[in-house]
Motif scaffolding. Sequence first.
Motif, PDB file in Angstrom:
ATOM      1  N   ILE A 226       0.914  -1.282  -0.128  1.00 59.95           N
ATOM      2  CA  ILE A 226      -0.066  -0.046  -0.072  1.00 59.95           C
ATOM      3  C   ILE A 226       0.945   1.321   0.019  1.00 59.95           C
ATOM      4  N   VAL A 227       0.526   2.196  -0.864  1.00 64.36           N
ATOM      5  CA  VAL A 227       1.117   3.529  -0.903  1.00 64.36           C
ATOM      6  C   VAL A 227       0.462   4.502  -0.069  1.00 64.36           C
ATOM      7  N   CYS A 228       1.187   5.414   0.488  1.00 67.42           N
ATOM      8  CA  CYS A 228       0.327   6.629   1.096  1.00 67.42           C
ATOM      9  C   CYS A 228       1.338   7.823   0.875  1.00 67.42           C
ATOM     10  N   PHE A 229       0.844   8.854   1.709  1.00 66.05           N
ATOM     11  CA  PHE A 229       1.931  10.211   1.373  1.00 66.05           C
ATOM     12  C   PHE A 229       2.127  10.880   2.645  1.00 66.05           C
ATOM     13  N   GLU A 230       2.996  11.608   2.774  1.00 68.84           N
ATOM     14  CA  GLU A 230       3.494  12.323   3.841  1.00 68.84           C
ATOM     15  C   GLU A 230       2.714  13.467   4.293  1.00 68.84           C
ATOM     16  N   ASN A 231       2.113  13.695   5.627  1.00 70.61           N
ATOM     17  CA  ASN A 231       1.383  14.652   6.148  1.00 70.61           C
ATOM     18  C   ASN A 231      -0.109  14.075   5.856  1.00 70.61           C
ATOM     19  N   SER A 232      -0.354  12.822   5.629  1.00 70.32           N
ATOM     20  CA  SER A 232      -1.665  12.385   5.465  1.00 70.32           C
ATOM     21  C   SER A 232      -2.506  12.088   6.869  1.00 70.32           C
ATOM     22  N   PHE A 233      -3.882  11.791   6.793  1.00 71.58           N
ATOM     23  CA  PHE A 233      -4.248  11.484   7.770  1.00 71.58           C
ATOM     24  C   PHE A 233      -5.810  10.753   7.307  1.00 71.58           C
ATOM     25  N   HIS A 234      -5.549   9.329   7.755  1.00 72.72           N
ATOM     26  CA  HIS A 234      -6.815   8.609   7.015  1.00 72.72           C
ATOM     27  C   HIS A 234      -7.448   7.911   8.331  1.00 72.72           C
ATOM     28  N   GLY A 235      -7.202   7.860   9.476  1.00 76.75           N
ATOM     29  CA  GLY A 235      -7.755   7.525  10.666  1.00 76.75           C
ATOM     30  C   GLY A 235      -6.820   7.014  11.657  1.00 76.75           C
ATOM     31  N   ARG A 236      -7.326   6.549  12.867  1.00 77.70           N
ATOM     32  CA  ARG A 236      -6.535   5.857  14.069  1.00 77.70           C
ATOM     33  C   ARG A 236      -6.892   4.578  14.259  1.00 77.70           C
ATOM     34  N   SER A 237      -7.503   3.695  13.611  1.00 81.40           N
ATOM     35  CA  SER A 237      -7.515   2.304  13.631  1.00 81.40           C
ATOM     36  C   SER A 237      -6.177   1.836  13.050  1.00 81.40           C
ATOM     37  N   MET A 238      -5.908   0.228  13.267  1.00 82.04           N
ATOM     38  CA  MET A 238      -4.587   0.037  13.050  1.00 82.04           C
ATOM     39  C   MET A 238      -4.191   0.162  11.414  1.00 82.04           C
ATOM     40  N   GLY A 239      -5.191  -0.186  10.526  1.00 85.79           N
ATOM     41  CA  GLY A 239      -4.907  -0.109   9.303  1.00 85.79           C
ATOM     42  C   GLY A 239      -4.862   1.163   8.595  1.00 85.79           C
ATOM     43  N   ALA A 240      -5.853   1.957   9.196  1.00 89.26           N
ATOM     44  CA  ALA A 240      -5.901   3.507   8.716  1.00 89.26           C
ATOM     45  C   ALA A 240      -4.737   4.028   9.319  1.00 89.26           C
ATOM     46  N   LEU A 241      -4.472   3.920  10.563  1.00 89.56           N
ATOM     47  CA  LEU A 241      -3.153   4.448  11.183  1.00 89.56           C
ATOM     48  C   LEU A 241      -1.828   4.075  10.388  1.00 89.56           C
ATOM     49  N   SER A 242      -1.791   2.831   9.997  1.00 91.00           N
ATOM     50  CA  SER A 242      -0.399   2.526   9.174  1.00 91.00           C
ATOM     51  C   SER A 242      -0.217   3.219   7.948  1.00 91.00           C
ATOM     52  N   VAL A 243      -1.361   4.062   7.230  1.00 91.87           N
ATOM     53  CA  VAL A 243      -1.216   4.981   6.039  1.00 91.87           C
ATOM     54  C   VAL A 243      -1.318   6.333   6.588  1.00 91.87           C
ATOM     55  N   THR A 244      -1.573   6.615   7.811  1.00 85.53           N
ATOM     56  CA  THR A 244      -1.467   7.989   8.266  1.00 85.53           C
ATOM     57  C   THR A 244      -0.109   8.265   9.037  1.00 85.53           C
ATOM     58  N   SER A 245       0.907   8.872   8.049  1.00 89.85           N
ATOM     59  CA  SER A 245       2.026   9.093   7.870  1.00 89.85           C
ATOM     60  C   SER A 245       2.640  10.163   8.872  1.00 89.85           C
ATOM     61  N   THR A 246       2.020  10.074  10.056  1.00 91.28           N
ATOM     62  CA  THR A 246       2.627  11.206  11.043  1.00 91.28           C
ATOM     63  C   THR A 246       3.046  10.597  12.227  1.00 91.28           C
ATOM     64  N   GLU A 247       4.243  11.175  12.461  1.00 90.61           N
ATOM     65  CA  GLU A 247       5.080  10.561  13.454  1.00 90.61           C
ATOM     66  C   GLU A 247       4.337  10.282  14.860  1.00 90.61           C
ATOM     67  N   LYS A 248       3.824  11.538  15.267  1.00 99.06           N
ATOM     68  CA  LYS A 248       3.129  11.430  16.719  1.00 99.06           C
ATOM     69  C   LYS A 248       1.876  10.328  16.662  1.00 99.06           C
ATOM     70  N   TYR A 249       1.156  10.426  15.702  1.00 97.15           N
ATOM     71  CA  TYR A 249       0.143   9.369  15.618  1.00 97.15           C
ATOM     72  C   TYR A 249       0.606   7.937  15.650  1.00 97.15           C
ATOM     73  N   GLN A 250       1.849   7.581  14.856  1.00 96.96           N
ATOM     74  CA  GLN A 250       2.211   6.138  14.561  1.00 96.96           C
ATOM     75  C   GLN A 250       3.107   5.698  15.632  1.00 96.96           C
ATOM     76  N   MET A 251       3.860   6.582  16.239  1.00 96.19           N
ATOM     77  CA  MET A 251       4.910   6.151  17.224  1.00 96.19           C
ATOM     78  C   MET A 251       4.627   5.209  17.993  1.00 96.19           C
ATOM     79  N   PRO A 252       3.578   5.616  19.162  1.00 96.12           N
ATOM     80  CA  PRO A 252       3.293   4.713  20.198  1.00 96.12           C
ATOM     81  C   PRO A 252       2.713   3.434  19.858  1.00 96.12           C
ATOM     82  N   PHE A 253       2.451   3.199  18.617  1.00 97.04           N
ATOM     83  CA  PHE A 253       1.731   1.887  18.203  1.00 97.04           C
ATOM     84  C   PHE A 253       2.367   0.932  17.192  1.00 97.04           C
ATOM     85  N   ARG A 254       3.507   1.227  16.976  1.00 96.32           N
ATOM     86  CA  ARG A 254       4.187   0.400  16.186  1.00 96.32           C
ATOM     87  C   ARG A 254       4.574  -1.104  16.762  1.00 96.32           C
TER      88      ARG A 254
END
Length: 499
Positions: A226-254
């Motif tokens: 799957i391809v997404c883009f910097e500064n995107s926001f697609h949601g906070r569930s695990m799949g949508a979060l995986s394509v939400t390329s913002t460090e502050k959202y992703q970092m705690p859940f990797r």
Amino acid sequence: MHSTARLAHPLPATRLQILARGSSATPLVAPRRYASNVVSELPTSPSTRYLKSIYDFSVNTQSAATKNTIALGDEYLLPVYARPPFVLSHGRGSWVWDADGRKFLDFSAGIAVNALGHADPGVSEVLQQQSSTLLHTSNVYYNEWAPKLAELLVTLTNKEGGLGYAAGGTSPSSSAAKQGAKVFFSNSGTEANEGALKIARKVGKDRWATATGGKVDDPSCPKMRIVCFENSFHGRSMGALSVTSTEKYQMPFRPLIPGVSVGKLNDLECLHRLITDDTCAVIVEPIQGEGGATAATEEWLRALRKRCDETGAVLIFDEIQCGLYRSGNLWAHSALPIDCHPDVITMAKPLANGYPIGAVLLRDTIASTMTAGTHGTTFGGSPTACAVGHHVLNRLSDRVFVAHMKEMSGYMNDRLEVLPKWFSAILQPHVRGRGFIRGLGFNDVSHPGEVVQLARERGVFLLTAGKDAVRLVPSLNVTKEEVDIAMDVLEGCLSSLRG
């Protein structure tokens, strides 16, 4: 703005006549009349009306009721939001009041949700009627309103452009769209994106199996990236979060889901490397919302569409924040040539004016992979959500409403465009976005949050966007007088920053 007079709560509705079977969800109240040609001469210098705050939010200004509500929330609500210290109690149109009588002009609109404003009488009436008739059934059964709302979404897209339909056309203008389109209803934008990604993964397996002679359930199938883009926001569930390329959202859940590649919006050179034969889905916001109100260019979207066609990747446009007329058209891509169009559109926020709903709109060529049991939802597509959505979309698509919205957004843009000239030391030179999804970029990343706070103290709600922007996403029926107040307050805030 200084008034603390409370708007009386709407009186409870008595038992209303049930929606007639087969009737369209035309407004149940007299439609709002919009004045035309109301735009006056633009100011020649920043307003000085709001150089000082009008509201004090310190603890000693809070009523006992407000203190109790905040304390209750602190004790029992999961602390994932840093809320300001007041309690909203009611609203009307573009205005909201807190429990202590303060009045605010809401240019956040529930984060781009309340397209018709707060406490809209027509929405309230449909909600009361349908909820007292048939609230929920599940998708085990048909209900009256889900097919009607799906039909309206497809026919409006056909007429106004998007998903392979040319604007103003009466039939699909792309062979890929010739079979029409389908809709899946969810409860939120995040769920819509999850559904779109899930469908694209299945399409990828189908296409790989067709190309190689393999089996669709072969675990060695490589077409899963799957391809997404910097500064995107697609949601906070695990799949949508995986394509939400913002460090502050992703970092705690990797670790997040694997196989995700991240590109840069409007970077043409990265597309060939980024999107390969192993890519099943590409997801992008035509106008980024949370990421800074940055719009994708026509040239880049055309190249993106071309590369997806070359590799057999499904192109998903997340129009959850920018779609449904916020950009000035039905979809942010409606006015673009069809070689810039996606295979799938996701939507949510304004569709039912605050009642929870989301949807996936997809070409039949993509939808054909889905059969009974491959996806589902308990609450999505309920009769109540879809009755409200049908009513809201009928009103948003009304030509008089759209004309008023374009006039007001054009006026707001004219006022925004002068701000980088007046405040060149503070603001970046270009205003971002279009229609009623606009962003002001700041040179100092500490300033957007400060401006949002200063505006709140002056009685206006704004939002930040990304690291360096303030976002304006008012209700789509906002008036010129309300635009003037918001712009005067914004200018006062910028003057305060300048000192």
